[in-house]
Design a protein around this motif. Structure first.
Motif: not given
Length: 324
Positions: A133, A136-137, A305, A144-145, A307, A141-142
């Motif tokens: 987790d 992924l965060d 979207n 993705r940002n 990932r 996710s970063e």
């Protein structure tokens, strides 16, 4: 002596149930794989095998980095694990957790295998879940940002290019109108003949540009077809030859266009400027179109979207069912 050994065995057994005897007796494993939209090619160009391998190695390093491990330790209930409480008394938790994590890279399968050890199956799975987790965060996710920020920057840049292109087209239209006005009213018969030739060359050059763009599109389509045959190969060769001829004609006509335009005294300056602006407009249009294509692909990725990775196998310990 036998009584002591019996008590010691019972104590070790109880400690093992609490996760305090051997904090690496069990290993939880999870598998993550790269998630690429290969099926969308050529709208979205998939990365090469080399780029995928580099990406996996980079992920493996980041997965054991400070940011991911620190995030993992802040996941719900992790600090309540018995093994974590014990480690906190004598060790740095980041170092302790890093020692219990292995990340294996498989370029052929395009996967990352996370292996986390602990004293009980429950603790091993909990730690592995937390690391996944956190990864992924902090990483996925970063990324993705960052992708969305790049997309926004590209949108702004494309809009700026479109505005510049619109202004250049208006300027060129005004210059062309000025040249046409002077040629129609003030030119002598000899100059008029030259101006007619200049206009003819200009129209032919424009026609050749459009024809070349159409042939380039046909060539791109044929080269991207999965099933290639003899007819396809012949068509590709023919289009390439026609494109080469087209470029030669454009170069030839442009040279004559400039030479004729410079012979018209009243319009020499305007004609030279017109040629220069036409060239600039062609290059600017091409650059703007390429930027627009890149933006279209990124917009598609944003809407899907996608990932960078997805979880193939959730953390588990062989032979242990977390629902038991």
């Amino acid at each position: 002596m036998l009584r002591f050994l019996s008590r010691a065995s019972i104590t070790l057994y109880c400690l093992s149930l609490l996760g305090c005897s051997d904090d690496s007796a069990y290993t939880a494993t999870a598998v993550l794989s790269l998630n690429h939209a290969d099926y969308l090619a050529p709208l979205i160009s998939p990365p090469t095998a080399v780029k995928k391998a580099v990406q996996l190695e980079r992920y493996a390093q980041l997965a054991k980095g400070y940011r991911v491990l620190n995030n993992a330790l802040t996941q719900p209930n992790i600090m309540e694990l018995e093994c974590v409480k014990e480690a906190l008394e004598t060790q740095d938790l980041i170092d302790w957790l890093e020692e219990r994590i292995t990340v294996e890279v498989s370029p052929a399968k395009e996967t990352l295998t996370f292996v986390v050890s602990s004293g009980t199956p429950q603790q091993a799975i909990a730690l592995c879940d937390a690391v996944i987790d956190a990864f992924l965060d902090e990483v996925v996710s970063e990324e993705r940002n960052e992708f969305l920020q790049t997309l926004e920057t590209l949108r702004n840049l494309y809009q700026q290019k479109e505005d510049v292109l619109r202004i250049r087209r208006e300027d060129l239209h005004e210059l062309s109108r000025t040249v046409g006005s002077a040629s129609g009213e003030d030119a002598s018969p000899t100059q008029q003949l030259l101006l007619d030739q200049v206009t003819g060359y200009r129209q032919e050059i424009y026609r050749l540009y459009l024809e070349g763009a159409n042939k380039a599109a046909e060539l791109s389509f044929l080269e991207q077809e999965k099933k290639q045959n003899i007819k396809t190969g012949e068509a590709v060769k023919k289009l390439k030859r026609e494109l080469a001829q087209n470029k030669h004609k454009i170069k030839f006509f442009r040279q004559h266009y400039i030479e004729l335009a410079m012979q018209v005294d009243e319009l020499g300056e305007y004609s030279a400027d017109l040629v220069r602006q036409q060239d600039e407009l062609v290059h600017l249009t091409q650059a703007t179109n390429e930027l627009g294509l890149m933006l279209e692909r990124m917009e598609l990725q944003a809407r899907l979207n996608l990932r960078a990775v997805h979880i193939d196998v959730r953390p588990h310990v062989p032979g242990y069912d977390r629902d038991d």
